[in-house]
Write a protein that holds these residues in place. Structure first.
Motif, PDB file in Angstrom:
ATOM      1  N   TYR A 174     -13.670  -0.075  -0.912  1.00  0.00           N
ATOM      2  CA  TYR A 174     -14.241  -0.940  -1.939  1.00  0.00           C
ATOM      3  C   TYR A 174     -13.996  -2.403  -1.590  1.00  0.00           C
ATOM      4  CZ  TYR A 174     -14.501   3.287  -4.734  1.00  0.00           C
ATOM      5  OH  TYR A 174     -14.794   4.548  -5.180  1.00  0.00           O
ATOM      6  N   LYS A 207     -18.262   0.057  -3.714  1.00  0.00           N
ATOM      7  CA  LYS A 207     -18.071   0.939  -2.570  1.00  0.00           C
ATOM      8  C   LYS A 207     -19.111   0.562  -1.519  1.00  0.00           C
ATOM      9  CE  LYS A 207     -17.027   5.773  -1.922  1.00  0.00           C
ATOM     10  NZ  LYS A 207     -17.019   7.091  -2.588  1.00  0.00           N
ATOM     11  N   ASP A 239      -4.457   9.538   5.823  1.00  0.00           N
ATOM     12  CA  ASP A 239      -5.447   9.945   4.820  1.00  0.00           C
ATOM     13  C   ASP A 239      -5.686   8.857   3.782  1.00  0.00           C
ATOM     14  OD1 ASP A 239      -5.873  12.391   6.058  1.00  0.00           O
ATOM     15  OD2 ASP A 239      -4.594  13.517   4.666  1.00  0.00           O
ATOM     16  N   GLN A 240      -4.721   7.976   3.578  1.00  0.00           N
ATOM     17  CA  GLN A 240      -4.876   6.883   2.620  1.00  0.00           C
ATOM     18  C   GLN A 240      -5.990   5.919   3.027  1.00  0.00           C
ATOM     19  OE1 GLN A 240      -3.183   5.863  -0.419  1.00  0.00           O
ATOM     20  NE2 GLN A 240      -2.866   8.069  -0.324  1.00  0.00           N
ATOM     21  N   SER A 246      -8.943   6.432   3.778  1.00  0.00           N
ATOM     22  CA  SER A 246     -10.213   6.798   3.131  1.00  0.00           C
ATOM     23  C   SER A 246     -10.363   6.215   1.733  1.00  0.00           C
ATOM     24  CB  SER A 246     -10.349   8.325   3.060  1.00  0.00           C
ATOM     25  OG  SER A 246     -10.290   8.864   4.349  1.00  0.00           O
ATOM     26  N   ARG A 247      -9.278   5.761   1.145  1.00  0.00           N
ATOM     27  CA  ARG A 247      -9.338   5.194  -0.210  1.00  0.00           C
ATOM     28  C   ARG A 247      -9.770   3.729  -0.210  1.00  0.00           C
ATOM     29  NH1 ARG A 247      -4.167   5.430  -3.053  1.00  0.00           N
ATOM     30  NH2 ARG A 247      -5.473   5.106  -4.861  1.00  0.00           N
ATOM     31  N   TRP A 248      -9.679   3.066   0.932  1.00  0.00           N
ATOM     32  CA  TRP A 248      -9.914   1.623   1.019  1.00  0.00           C
ATOM     33  C   TRP A 248     -11.357   1.327   1.414  1.00  0.00           C
ATOM     34  CZ3 TRP A 248      -6.180  -2.153   0.072  1.00  0.00           C
ATOM     35  CH2 TRP A 248      -4.902  -1.669  -0.221  1.00  0.00           C
ATOM     36  N   ILE A 283     -16.856   2.644   4.403  1.00  0.00           N
ATOM     37  CA  ILE A 283     -16.698   4.100   4.498  1.00  0.00           C
ATOM     38  C   ILE A 283     -16.687   4.511   5.968  1.00  0.00           C
ATOM     39  CG2 ILE A 283     -17.805   6.325   4.030  1.00  0.00           C
ATOM     40  CD1 ILE A 283     -18.843   5.014   1.377  1.00  0.00           C
ATOM     41  N   SER A 302       0.793  -1.232   0.000  1.00  0.00           N
ATOM     42  CA  SER A 302       0.000   0.000   0.000  1.00  0.00           C
ATOM     43  C   SER A 302       0.826   1.283   0.000  1.00  0.00           C
ATOM     44  CB  SER A 302      -0.939   0.017   1.217  1.00  0.00           C
ATOM     45  OG  SER A 302      -0.204   0.198   2.411  1.00  0.00           O
ATOM     46  N   THR A 303       0.241   2.302  -0.585  1.00  0.00           N
ATOM     47  CA  THR A 303       0.790   3.657  -0.506  1.00  0.00           C
ATOM     48  C   THR A 303       0.764   4.129   0.943  1.00  0.00           C
ATOM     49  OG1 THR A 303       0.008   4.115  -2.738  1.00  0.00           O
ATOM     50  CG2 THR A 303       0.496   6.025  -1.366  1.00  0.00           C
ATOM     51  N   ARG A 318     -13.425   3.056   7.755  1.00  0.00           N
ATOM     52  CA  ARG A 318     -12.201   3.796   7.404  1.00  0.00           C
ATOM     53  C   ARG A 318     -12.192   5.193   8.015  1.00  0.00           C
ATOM     54  NH1 ARG A 318     -10.957  -0.791   6.850  1.00  0.00           N
ATOM     55  NH2 ARG A 318     -10.716  -1.761   4.825  1.00  0.00           N
ATOM     56  N   ARG A 369      -9.272   6.285  10.392  1.00  0.00           N
ATOM     57  CA  ARG A 369      -8.529   7.514  10.058  1.00  0.00           C
ATOM     58  C   ARG A 369      -8.484   8.451  11.256  1.00  0.00           C
ATOM     59  NH1 ARG A 369      -9.836  12.563   8.308  1.00  0.00           N
ATOM     60  NH2 ARG A 369      -8.203  13.626   7.139  1.00  0.00           N
TER      61      ARG A 369
END
Length: 166
Positions: A140, A145, A133-134, A136-138, A150, A117-118, A153, A157
Protein backbone atom coordinates in the motif's frame (compact mmCIF):
# COMPACT_ATOMS: atom_id res chain seq x y z
CA UNK A 1 47.10 -19.25 8.34
CA UNK A 2 43.32 -18.96 8.16
CA UNK A 3 41.32 -20.30 11.04
CA UNK A 4 38.58 -22.76 10.06
CA UNK A 5 35.05 -21.45 10.24
CA UNK A 6 36.00 -17.79 9.73
CA UNK A 7 35.11 -15.81 6.66
CA UNK A 8 37.97 -13.70 5.30
CA UNK A 9 37.63 -10.02 4.45
CA UNK A 10 37.73 -10.81 0.72
CA UNK A 11 34.85 -13.24 1.02
CA UNK A 12 32.82 -10.76 3.06
CA UNK A 13 33.45 -8.10 0.43
CA UNK A 14 32.31 -10.48 -2.32
CA UNK A 15 29.17 -11.38 -0.39
CA UNK A 16 28.33 -7.74 0.29
CA UNK A 17 29.18 -6.80 -3.29
CA UNK A 18 26.89 -9.56 -4.55
CA UNK A 19 24.06 -8.30 -2.38
CA UNK A 20 24.62 -4.72 -3.59
CA UNK A 21 24.70 -5.81 -7.23
CA UNK A 22 21.53 -7.86 -6.81
CA UNK A 23 19.73 -5.06 -4.97
CA UNK A 24 20.68 -2.60 -7.73
CA UNK A 25 19.10 -4.95 -10.26
CA UNK A 26 15.90 -5.36 -8.24
CA UNK A 27 15.51 -1.67 -7.44
CA UNK A 28 16.33 -0.62 -11.01
CA UNK A 29 13.82 -3.07 -12.44
CA UNK A 30 10.96 -1.90 -10.22
CA UNK A 31 11.83 1.81 -10.05
CA UNK A 32 13.03 2.48 -13.57
CA UNK A 33 15.26 5.50 -14.13
CA UNK A 34 14.26 9.01 -15.10
CA UNK A 35 16.80 11.78 -15.55
CA UNK A 36 14.02 14.32 -14.93
CA UNK A 37 12.14 14.50 -11.63
CA UNK A 38 8.50 13.43 -11.68
CA UNK A 39 5.75 12.78 -9.10
CA UNK A 40 5.61 9.13 -8.01
CA UNK A 41 2.20 7.37 -7.76
CA UNK A 42 1.40 9.22 -4.53
CA UNK A 43 2.83 12.57 -5.64
CA UNK A 44 6.31 12.50 -4.07
CA UNK A 45 8.92 14.20 -6.29
CA UNK A 46 11.25 11.45 -7.50
CA UNK A 47 14.32 11.44 -9.73
CA UNK A 48 16.76 8.95 -11.17
CA UNK A 49 16.14 5.44 -9.81
CA UNK A 50 13.55 6.10 -7.12
CA UNK A 51 15.50 8.81 -5.32
CA UNK A 52 13.39 11.10 -3.15
CA UNK A 53 14.12 13.70 -0.52
CA UNK A 54 13.86 17.37 0.31
CA UNK A 55 16.28 18.42 -2.44
CA UNK A 56 14.27 16.76 -5.24
CA UNK A 57 12.12 19.25 -7.14
CA UNK A 58 9.80 18.49 -10.06
CA UNK A 59 11.43 18.90 -13.49
CA UNK A 60 14.93 18.93 -11.97
CA UNK A 61 17.40 16.93 -14.08
CA UNK A 62 20.42 14.73 -13.34
CA UNK A 63 23.04 12.99 -15.46
CA UNK A 64 23.26 9.20 -15.66
CA UNK A 65 26.42 9.38 -13.51
CA UNK A 66 24.65 11.45 -10.86
CA UNK A 67 21.80 8.95 -10.86
CA UNK A 68 24.18 6.03 -10.40
CA UNK A 69 25.83 7.80 -7.46
CA UNK A 70 22.43 8.53 -5.86
CA UNK A 71 21.36 4.87 -6.21
CA UNK A 72 24.63 3.63 -4.72
CA UNK A 73 24.26 6.05 -1.81
CA UNK A 74 20.59 5.25 -1.20
CA UNK A 75 21.26 1.50 -1.23
CA UNK A 76 24.35 1.98 0.93
CA UNK A 77 22.11 3.59 3.55
CA UNK A 78 19.68 0.67 3.24
CA UNK A 79 22.51 -1.80 3.90
CA UNK A 80 23.66 0.35 6.82
CA UNK A 81 20.12 0.04 8.23
CA UNK A 82 20.33 -3.74 7.94
CA UNK A 83 23.65 -3.75 9.77
CA UNK A 84 22.31 -1.41 12.47
CA UNK A 85 18.91 -3.03 13.03
CA UNK A 86 19.29 -6.76 12.38
CA UNK A 87 20.61 -8.67 15.38
CA UNK A 88 24.34 -9.37 14.91
CA UNK A 89 23.98 -13.16 15.12
CA UNK A 90 21.24 -13.06 12.45
CA UNK A 91 23.03 -10.47 10.31
CA UNK A 92 26.19 -12.60 10.12
CA UNK A 93 24.21 -15.42 8.51
CA UNK A 94 22.13 -13.40 6.03
CA UNK A 95 22.75 -14.72 2.53
CA UNK A 96 23.26 -12.10 -0.22
CA UNK A 97 19.79 -12.75 -1.64
CA UNK A 98 18.11 -11.97 1.70
CA UNK A 99 20.29 -8.88 2.23
CA UNK A 100 19.36 -7.69 -1.29
CA UNK A 101 15.65 -8.26 -0.64
CA UNK A 102 15.83 -6.34 2.64
CA UNK A 103 17.83 -3.51 1.06
CA UNK A 104 15.26 -3.16 -1.75
CA UNK A 105 12.47 -3.11 0.82
CA UNK A 106 14.21 -0.50 3.02
CA UNK A 107 15.06 1.60 -0.05
CA UNK A 108 11.34 1.69 -0.83
CA UNK A 109 9.72 2.12 2.61
CA UNK A 110 12.50 3.82 4.58
CA UNK A 111 14.58 2.88 7.60
CA UNK A 112 11.98 4.12 10.09
CA UNK A 113 9.27 1.84 8.73
CA UNK A 114 11.73 -1.07 8.69
CA UNK A 115 12.81 -0.37 12.27
CA UNK A 116 9.19 -0.47 13.50
CA UNK A 117 8.14 -3.45 11.37
CA UNK A 118 6.94 -6.88 12.39
CA UNK A 119 9.23 -8.12 9.62
CA UNK A 120 12.31 -6.96 11.56
CA UNK A 121 10.97 -8.27 14.87
CA UNK A 122 10.40 -11.71 13.34
CA UNK A 123 13.77 -11.71 11.60
CA UNK A 124 15.54 -10.85 14.84
CA UNK A 125 13.57 -13.59 16.61
CA UNK A 126 15.01 -16.12 14.15
CA UNK A 127 11.67 -16.59 12.36
CA UNK A 128 13.06 -16.19 8.85
CA UNK A 129 10.11 -17.53 6.86
CA UNK A 130 7.62 -15.50 8.90
CA UNK A 131 9.81 -12.40 8.41
CA UNK A 132 10.02 -12.88 4.63
CA UNK A 133 6.26 -13.50 4.49
CA UNK A 134 5.72 -10.04 6.01
CA UNK A 135 6.92 -8.47 2.76
CA UNK A 136 3.59 -9.36 1.13
CA UNK A 137 1.81 -7.00 3.53
CA UNK A 138 3.68 -3.89 2.32
CA UNK A 139 1.73 -3.27 -0.89
CA UNK A 140 0.00 0.00 0.00
CA UNK A 141 1.05 3.58 -0.70
CA UNK A 142 -1.03 6.40 0.71
CA UNK A 143 -3.73 3.85 1.59
CA UNK A 144 -3.96 2.46 -1.95
CA UNK A 145 -2.96 -1.06 -2.95
CA UNK A 146 -0.60 -0.71 -5.91
CA UNK A 147 -0.02 -3.42 -8.52
CA UNK A 148 3.64 -2.41 -8.83
CA UNK A 149 4.18 -2.90 -5.10
CA UNK A 150 2.45 -6.29 -5.23
CA UNK A 151 4.89 -7.42 -7.93
CA UNK A 152 7.89 -5.90 -6.17
CA UNK A 153 7.08 -7.47 -2.80
CA UNK A 154 6.52 -10.86 -4.46
CA UNK A 155 10.00 -10.64 -6.01
CA UNK A 156 11.58 -9.46 -2.74
CA UNK A 157 9.82 -12.28 -0.87
CA UNK A 158 11.14 -14.89 -3.30
CA UNK A 159 14.70 -13.55 -2.88
CA UNK A 160 14.25 -13.44 0.88
CA UNK A 161 13.09 -17.06 1.02
CA UNK A 162 15.95 -18.55 -0.99
CA UNK A 163 17.47 -21.24 1.18
CA UNK A 164 14.56 -21.28 3.64
CA UNK A 165 12.62 -24.49 4.01
CA UNK A 166 9.05 -23.74 3.05
Amino acid sequence: MKRPGRIGAGAIGAILGGAMSLSIQVVSFFEGTSLEAYPDPVGIPTICTGHTGPTVKLHQTKTPEECEALLQGDLGRAFDAIDARVAPDINRTLPPTRRAALASFIFNVGEGAFEQSTLLARLNAGQTKAACDQLSRWVYADGRKLAGLIRRRAAERELCLIGVER
